[in-house]
Design a protein around this motif. Structure first.
Motif, PDB file in Angstrom:
ATOM      1  N   ARG B 312      12.780  -6.550  14.252  1.00 37.70           N
ATOM      2  CA  ARG B 312      11.381  -6.694  13.850  1.00 37.70           C
ATOM      3  C   ARG B 312      10.484  -6.453  15.061  1.00 37.70           C
ATOM      4  O   ARG B 312      10.940  -6.367  16.194  1.00 37.70           O
ATOM      5  N   SER B 313       9.189  -6.338  14.789  1.00 41.04           N
ATOM      6  CA  SER B 313       8.224  -6.336  15.880  1.00 41.04           C
ATOM      7  C   SER B 313       7.105  -7.282  15.486  1.00 41.04           C
ATOM      8  O   SER B 313       6.858  -7.499  14.301  1.00 41.04           O
ATOM      9  N   ASN B 473      20.188 -11.059  12.657  1.00 42.34           N
ATOM     10  CA  ASN B 473      20.147  -9.672  12.211  1.00 42.34           C
ATOM     11  C   ASN B 473      19.903  -9.483  10.730  1.00 42.34           C
ATOM     12  O   ASN B 473      19.343  -8.474  10.334  1.00 42.34           O
ATOM     13  N   CYS B 474      20.274 -10.442   9.881  1.00 38.93           N
ATOM     14  CA  CYS B 474      19.992 -10.191   8.465  1.00 38.93           C
ATOM     15  C   CYS B 474      18.587 -10.650   8.096  1.00 38.93           C
ATOM     16  O   CYS B 474      18.143 -10.445   6.980  1.00 38.93           O
ATOM     17  N   GLN B 475      17.876 -11.258   9.039  1.00 42.16           N
ATOM     18  CA  GLN B 475      16.475 -11.621   8.832  1.00 42.16           C
ATOM     19  C   GLN B 475      16.277 -12.423   7.542  1.00 42.16           C
ATOM     20  O   GLN B 475      15.338 -12.199   6.780  1.00 42.16           O
ATOM     21  N   GLY B 476      17.200 -13.318   7.301  1.00 40.54           N
ATOM     22  CA  GLY B 476      17.052 -14.204   6.156  1.00 40.54           C
ATOM     23  C   GLY B 476      17.699 -13.687   4.889  1.00 40.54           C
ATOM     24  O   GLY B 476      17.708 -14.375   3.865  1.00 40.54           O
ATOM     25  N   GLY B 477      18.265 -12.495   4.932  1.00 42.50           N
ATOM     26  CA  GLY B 477      18.881 -11.916   3.731  1.00 42.50           C
ATOM     27  C   GLY B 477      19.900 -12.847   3.098  1.00 42.50           C
ATOM     28  O   GLY B 477      19.954 -13.000   1.890  1.00 42.50           O
ATOM     29  N   LYS B 509       7.460  -9.414   6.674  1.00 47.55           N
ATOM     30  CA  LYS B 509       6.300  -8.923   7.403  1.00 47.55           C
ATOM     31  C   LYS B 509       6.688  -8.275   8.731  1.00 47.55           C
ATOM     32  O   LYS B 509       6.280  -7.160   9.034  1.00 47.55           O
ATOM     33  N   GLY B 510       7.510  -8.957   9.526  1.00 44.16           N
ATOM     34  CA  GLY B 510       7.835  -8.429  10.843  1.00 44.16           C
ATOM     35  C   GLY B 510       8.886  -7.333  10.802  1.00 44.16           C
ATOM     36  O   GLY B 510       8.920  -6.453  11.654  1.00 44.16           O
ATOM     37  N   GLN B 511       9.727  -7.409   9.784  1.00 47.28           N
ATOM     38  CA  GLN B 511      10.790  -6.415   9.659  1.00 47.28           C
ATOM     39  C   GLN B 511      10.274  -5.024   9.350  1.00 47.28           C
ATOM     40  O   GLN B 511      10.935  -4.035   9.591  1.00 47.28           O
TER      41      GLN B 511
END
Lengths: 469, 575, 336
Positions: B312-313, B473-477, B509-511
């Motif tokens: 993400r950024s 890495n899965c960003q909550g997936g 949002k960040g992803q």
């Protein structure tokens, strides 16, 4: 702040080109281009964290893991691999979880991953680090693992007096001592040592010169050009050498039947049992023998073939992943499993389809695909090849793991896990029509025999029976 | 004094939380007001660098000296928030050698321990540095977790009697007789911890003094009382890598410029940054070129970044301030120093001081100075103790323990967990029931999640910043729904569903700024998981009532209600 | 669908054209035309009451949460939930296969110091919690090889129907489906090689041969007709970098917006262009190049590598795969 910047990086290191850059307290600039040294001289220093970039957490690897299925102390390949590597710190010794020693190195997870995460490389490297950092070199476990991993050494001694060794190794009180003192399970029978090793037979038979002659005759019979460049290097490994030379002999005869000259190069152990025990330095010593020997032959156009799927696996995959030895990538690209090589270069399928075989070996086989064959895409090879062979029937006993994974099932504390993993295979073998087993892997064969009492054959033996007069 | 003065501190970032801790430790009565979660503003949007001062050693030596002093303090009082990674100023062949020498000299002048490393020595420290890097200066930079640090400051303040109100927006300043007498606040969900679905409300918080510590938002608070505070917010992008390519802070040794720092942060690396003045601290463009520049420019220093996965950024706004008479054109020329604006002296408005500018590393020092100032107003003579008393979690503790025996945790999970919890580890991780891992990427267990819920209510983003759950890495997936489940039974299903939705949106949002290659594939998998398996895009609980009778009920003639739940094929094949 | 029903006899739903609503682990219901027998007793259109059973260390299925969520969805029955410990006290973070394995074999487990078969021990724990519900739902861990026997044994002891609630990956129902499909291929005499990727091909308008990469060696394989079924973004049949989206094996054209910021919607469940990334085909399912003609005369595509549909939003993933897999195979067969 603005400096006169050099036009490009090429001569930027030269003194005088940088405005005011006249002093370097540590190292005067020589103006020479610098080639950095390899920062990874030891395999133990591989940084595999970036390998976690490919992981989507889909957990397909976990469902392929035969150990996690029977042992909840083992958290599965996703944890052992990308998760542990990503969470690991580099500044601390006590980082690798000890459960990595419960991994049997079957490498099924490599095959399962849809995304190319270097799982087994992560496991092998972590295991190496664990053994280096955590396992006391004074401990019994360390030496037990080291002795099991260096099977070749024991086997070499045993082969000097095979009959005595066969009795002594399985002698009751001796086994009791081994179990109590070393943690080597007394449930298993040590494999019998052949009275004549493969290489003793090979030398007696006349070595490469005799093979060249056989191959020439075969090419003549097959109406192939007499000067055809058909030469292969046989990596027999430890087991065909000391325990089942009949597999090696079958390979030589089958290859000669197709007009190939076989050479038997200098070789050590492939390293498979050493990787599985985290003994990377031992494995490297052997690799330093194997790689120069095989890469020199590869350069001459002579590919390497192995009858043991774990040996071919090691040379193809683990070598380039774990070591940095000159020629190692060539060896990986020029190594094949023995039946696979014939499928690629000869019309093996048609020849088998036209052949017929008696029931000297058996009429029906219960075939188990070794995990390491699966990993090379070879798990279907034997079934698909022999299903058209007249006189023999072959039945796949399913995709489960045999559970022995080389030295794993020999450890007292792993024996139960090993047998629990194997249970599904034993059951399917009993359900199958045949009462003879078949597999490419010598330790799977040991487990199949141990769990069912069946005799177990190598596909090369059936090929020999079908094709060689 | 008849009674203890009550101070309202506006802003729950590092500065505000630091002030709240300092004042409450000196015995004042404090209320901290934050419009979002703690760290909602700039603090939660920084790269987590604990400055050695090296970055300012040439351009701003006063800041550099403050940084190295505070760097040493934080290592001591906030050990569970700090990782002493060390830092390098790396010189590429095209970078000025003269500046390299100036940097080295500047570090020496400011008392920053600095040492020159040859190319080989630098690569021995960081193997992935570009092969043509020619030398480096090592300095004691570090990494600090801003969330943990602010949460610990707030917890300490609370222990000393302070009231902490998050999700409470200041809507007006109460000005009576030309003096600030308090603030008017809109609570998102009633006072106290945030719970979804709880009716909010308006409250007048009367105070003897108000501290405006809202950073980039300071101008807005000023406006409410008709005073001008000329904050010059400047945005910067930070790009988060999936893994740590480096374990040392890597600074490019150049006078100034964008994309010149890589900070190893927990399991990741953060690349930074840009410096662009914006009008509104909440509404500014987040642009592709900024992300591309981070990757392209920093891969000159660490080449493997070019192909590495970013997850993400995010952007932050610096609360830069300079006295209007300076008039810098370029935001990079604006000082990083902080300013204390006493509105009584400056604008004739008593009862309020604003603190603007400054940087995260010196938050405590800023807190000390403004607390001195506030105490002065009331004639209180109390010493500042924030530099000596460790923060909650940073009392004596060691991360080197046998996690398996003590807490039943795997080695790296236990290590990460203990690092996050610090001295609270025993209290949190020593549980009776099973303690499964809820977030596999960051190694966060149920016990840690429940502890965070206890602290912060039903807000899963607050749980996230405390535990790092869903930040891998899965960003909550794979863990958003698990986190939502942990809210029950303390909270009801609807509350959990709202918190779940909010976390999904926040993670998305960040992803969005990392959607190519591996992260795009991850996003597709997450989307399939959430929309297909979990059917969250048309959740029947959220939409129109479902006509269940119109669907197959399993019986041969739908609608009869009879079940044929049993297979008839013997069950041996596949089923 | 008949073809599918024949190959996978343990799937249900062919008796009607209506979709079924299957409760899943988060507590919503998912519409589907076919479903494994193991979930059929749990369909949301039935009105018998349900008891959901969760295990305290299995975080992917929280029974009380799922039950409350189903109630909020207005299901026409009562749902109660209970969380129990799996017999034998598996360690936290045990794999789903670790739950399934002992149920498959009905292995012995130690409960209160006493060794006993695991199915009975589990049934006993659940029976104590049952309050007249006609059906009991478990997370989808009820066996891998013999799920029917596991369910039958539990049903017998509970005197109620037993069903599974599907979870995210790794999914045992998905693994069982995969096994059934591979068995069907094996029965049909198909040659299968897995584990090594196809990385290259020879040919211009027609693919002459493809190369499989094995540890640096490239091994050729030939066929008359080829079907590309390499999956979408998740399966790596479609790849992307910062600049473009591509199909890696044959370099087939994948339509996509130039700017990667146009590949997604700003909301998590918005209208995402990336969800539709994949190859476009002609009527014969042959991938089209950028100019609208077939890339190769003997290459067809099926499943998620196809573009133009958003399967998570449509819940159409398996349906498209089955239909296009069948059609592509048929067309390829006709062409030989």
């Amino acid at each position: 702040m603005s400096d006169a910047e050099p036009p490009d990086g090429a001569d930027a290191g030269s003194p005088g080109t940088d405005a005011g850059g006249e002093f370097d307290p540590v190292e005067p600039d020589t103006g020479e281009e610098f080639e950095p040294v390899d920062v990874f001289p030891d395999s133990g220093d591989f940084d595999l964290r970036p390998g976690a970039d490919s992981c989507y957490k889909c957990s397909t690897c976990d469902t392929s893991c035969p150990v996690a299925e029977v042992d909840d102390d083992f958290p599965g390949p996703k944890f052992q691999g990308p998760e542990q590597w990503r969470l690991k710190r580099t500044d601390d010794d006590h980082e690798v979880d000890d459960s990595v020693m419960d991994c049997s190195n079957c490498m099924r997870c490599d095959n399962a991953c849809p995304s190319g995460v270097p799982l087994s490389q992560m496991h092998n490297t972590a295991r190496g680090q664990y053994v280096d950092d955590r396992m006391s070199t004074l401990s019994v476990e360390y030496w037990r693992n080291r002795i099991l991993a260096n099977y070749r050494t024991s086997a070499w001694f045993a082969s000097k007096a095979p009959r005595v060794a066969n009795v002594a190794m399985n002698f009751g009180p001796a086994r009791w001592v081994m179990e109590k003192a070393m943690g080597i399970t007394s449930e298993r029978e040590f494999p019998a040592f052949a009275t004549e090793t493969f290489t003793e037979w090979w030398a007696r038979r006349g070595g490469a010169a005799a093979s060249r002659e056989h191959a020439r005759e075969a090419r003549e019979r097959r109406s192939e050009p007499a000067d055809a460049d058909k030469r292969v290097a046989y990596f027999h490994g430890c087991y065909a050498e000391y325990n089942t030379p009949e597999v090696g002999k079958a390979l030589v005869r089958v290859y000669e039947h197709f007009g190939y000259e076989v050479v038997v190069p200098d070789q050590g152990c492939s390293g498979t049992p050493m990787f599985a025990n985290g003994m990377l330095e031992d494995a490297r010593r052997h690799a330093e023998v194997n790689v120069p020997s095989l890469s020199a032959l590869a350069e001459e156009g002579c590919d390497a073939i192995a009858s043991c799927t774990s040996c071919s696996m090691a040379l193809r995959q683990e070598y380039p992943e774990l070591f940095d030895i000159e020629g190692i990538d060539d060896v990986a690209a020029h190594t094949f499993e023995s039946v696979e090589y014939l499928r690629i270069h000869e019309d093996l399928v048609s020849e088998v389809r036209e052949a017929e075989v008696g029931d000297d070996l058996a009429a029906e086989f219960a075939y188990h695909a070794p995990c390491h064959a699966r990993n090379q895409g070879l798990d279907r090879q034997a079934v698909e090849l022999f299903r058209d062979l007249e006189g023999a029937a072959i039945e796949d006993v399913g995709e489960s793991c045999s559970g022995i994974s080389g030295t794993y099932g020999w450890k007292d504390e792993k024996y139960e896990t090993s047998m629990a993993i194997g249970e599904e295979m034993f059951e399917h073998m009993h359900d199958a029509d045949g009462e003879t087993g078949m597999t490419e892997c010598p330790t799977c064969a040991m487990q199949m025999e141990h769990g069912t009492g069946y005799e177990v054959r190598h596909p090369l033996e059936l090929l020999e029976a079908a094709l060689v007069d | 004094m008849a009674s203890v003065p009550h101070v309202a501190v506006i802003g729950g970032g590092s500065t505000g939380a630091g002030i709240a801790r300092d004042l409450s430790m000196r015995g004042l009565d404090v209320t901290l007001l934050e419009q979002g979660n703690l760290t909602h503003g700039t603090t939660g949007r920084m790269h987590g660098l604990l400055h050695s001062g090296g970055r300012y050693a040439v351009s701003d030596q006063k800041s550099a000296r403050e940084c190295i002093a505070e760097n040493r303090v934080l290592r001591d009082i906030a050990s569970h928030c700090v990782e002493m990674t060390g830092g390098l100023f790396v010189k590429r062949p095209e970078d000025s050698a003269a500046y390299f020498e100036e940097k080295l000299a500047g570090c020496e002048e400011c008392g920053i321990p600095a040492e020159v490393l040859s190319d080989e020595e630098a690569r021995a420290v960081e193997p992935h540095l570009a092969k043509d890097v020619d030398r480096a200066i090592s300095v004691p930079d570090g990494a600090v977790d801003p969330f943990r640090l602010v949460v610990a400051n707030a917890a300490s303040a609370q222990e000393h009697g302070a009231r902490i109100e998050t999700h409470s927006t200041v809507t007006d300043l109460l000005v009576e007789d030309g003096e600030v007498a308090g603030v008017e606040v809109e609570h998102g969900s009633g006072p106290g911890k945030r719970v979804h679905g709880v009716e909010g409300g308006r409250e007048e918080v009367r105070a003897d003094y108000v501290v405006n510590a809202t950073g980039a938002w300071a101008g807005r608070i000023g406006e409410m009382a008709g005073v001008d505070i000329e904050v010059r917010p400047s945005k910067g992008v930070m790009t988060v890598m999936n893994v740590r390519q480096v374990d040392t802070v890597i600074n490019r040794c150049r006078p100034k410029g964008d994309a010149d720092i890589i900070v190893p942060h927990e399991t990741t690396c953060i690349l930074g940054t840009t410096d662009e003045e914006v009008d509104d601290p909440e509404d500014y463009p987040e642009e592709r070129w900024e992300v591309d520049m981070m990757i392209d420019t920093l891969s000159e220093v660490v080449p493997m970044l070019a192909e590495a996965r970013t997850i993400r950024s995010f952007w932050g706004v610096r609360p830069l301030y300079e006295p209007p008479e300076v008039g810098s054109e370029d935001p990079t020329d604006i000082t990083r120093d902080y300013f204390l604006l006493d509105h009584e002296e400056r604008d004739g408005l008593a009862g309020m001081t604003s603190i603007v500018g400054g940087k995260f590393t010196t938050y405590r020092m800023m807190g000390e100075e403004i607390s001195d100032h506030v105490c002065e107003q009331f004639g209180i003579d109390a010493d500042c103790r924030t530099a000596d008393v460790p923060l909650p979690g940073s009392e004596e503790f060691s991360v080197l323990r046998d996690y398996m025996d003590e807490f039943g945790l795997r080695s790296p999970i236990g290590r990460r967990s203990v690092e996050r919890l610090g001295s609270r580890a025993d209290e949190v991780l020593d549980t009776d029931g099973p303690n499964p891992t809820v977030c596999g990427c960051e190694g966060v267990t149920r016990a840690e999640v429940r502890d965070a819920i206890e602290q912060s209510g039903s807000d899963l983003n607050a749980v996230r910043i405390r535990t790092r759950a869903s930040m891998g890495n899965c960003q909550g997936g794979f863990c958003c729904h698990r986190l939502a489940s942990e809210l029950l039974p303390e909270h009801d299903e609807l509350t959990a569903r709202r918190a779940w939705d909010e976390l999904l949106e926040e993670r998305w949002k960040g992803q969005r700024h990392a959607l190519w290659g591996q992260q795009l594939s991850q996003a597709m998998l997450n989307y399939a998981l959430h929309a297909t398996t979990q059917n969250r895009d048309s959740d029947p609980a959220d939409g129109e009532p479902v006509d269940f009778g119109a669907f197959d009920d399993g019986s041969a003639e739908s609608g009869t209600g009879m079940a044929v739940g049993v297979a008839t094929d013997g069950g041996n094949r596949g089923d | 669908m008949e073809f599918f029903d024949e190959a996978v006899p343990h799937y249900r739903g062919s008796h009607t054209d209506r979709n079924a609503l299957v409760p899943t682990h988060g507590g919503t219901v998912k519409p589907t035309a076919r479903y494994p027998a193991s979930v059929s007793a749990g369909l949301a259109s039935e009105d018998r009451d349900v008891l959901l059973v969760g295990f305290d260390s299995l975080v992917d299925f929280d029974a009380p949460h799922a039950a409350a969520h189903l109630e909020a969805a207005g299901v026409p029955f009562e749902v109660r939930a209970v969380t129990v410990r799996f017999p034998g006290d598996l360690r936290a973070d045990a794999e789903v296969t670790r739950y399934a394995k002992p149920l498959d074999t009905d292995g012995e487990t130690t409960v209160d110091g006493r060794s006993r078969p695991v199915r009975g021990a589990l049934a006993e724990r659940v029976a104590a919690e049952l309050d007249g519900e006609g059906r009991v739902g478990f997370p989808a861990i009820l066996g891998d090889d013999r799920p029917h026997r596991v369910r039958a044994a539990l049903e017998d002891r509970l005197d109620a129907d037993v069903f599974e609630v599907p979870m995210g990956p790794p999914s045992l129902p998905g693994m069982r489906l995969e096994d059934a499909l591979f068995d069907a291929l094996d029965e049909a005499g198909v040659s299968i090689e897995t584990g090594n990727p196809v990385v290259d091909y020879d040919g211009d308008d027609r693919i002459e041969q493809v190369s499989v990469e094995k540890h640096g060696a490239r091994i050729p394989n030939t066929a008359d007709q080829y079907v590309l079924a390499t999956g979408g973004l998740v399966g790596k049949g479609v790849e992307s970098d910062r600049k473009r989206v591509s199909e890696p094996v044959f370099g087939c054209h994948v339509p996509h917006p130039d700017d990667r910021y146009d590949w997604f919607d700003t909301e998590a469940f918005g209208d995402h262009a990336f969800a539709r990334f994949g190859v476009e085909t002609d009527d014969s399912l042959r991938p089209l190049n950028g100019r609208g003609s077939a890339e190769f005369e003997n290459l067809r595509a099926a499943g998620s590598v196809l573009g133009g549909y958003d399967f998570p939003a449509e819940k159409s993933g398996s349906g498209v795969s089955i239909a296009t897999g069948y059609a592509a195979g048929r067309r390829a067969g006709e062409a030989v």
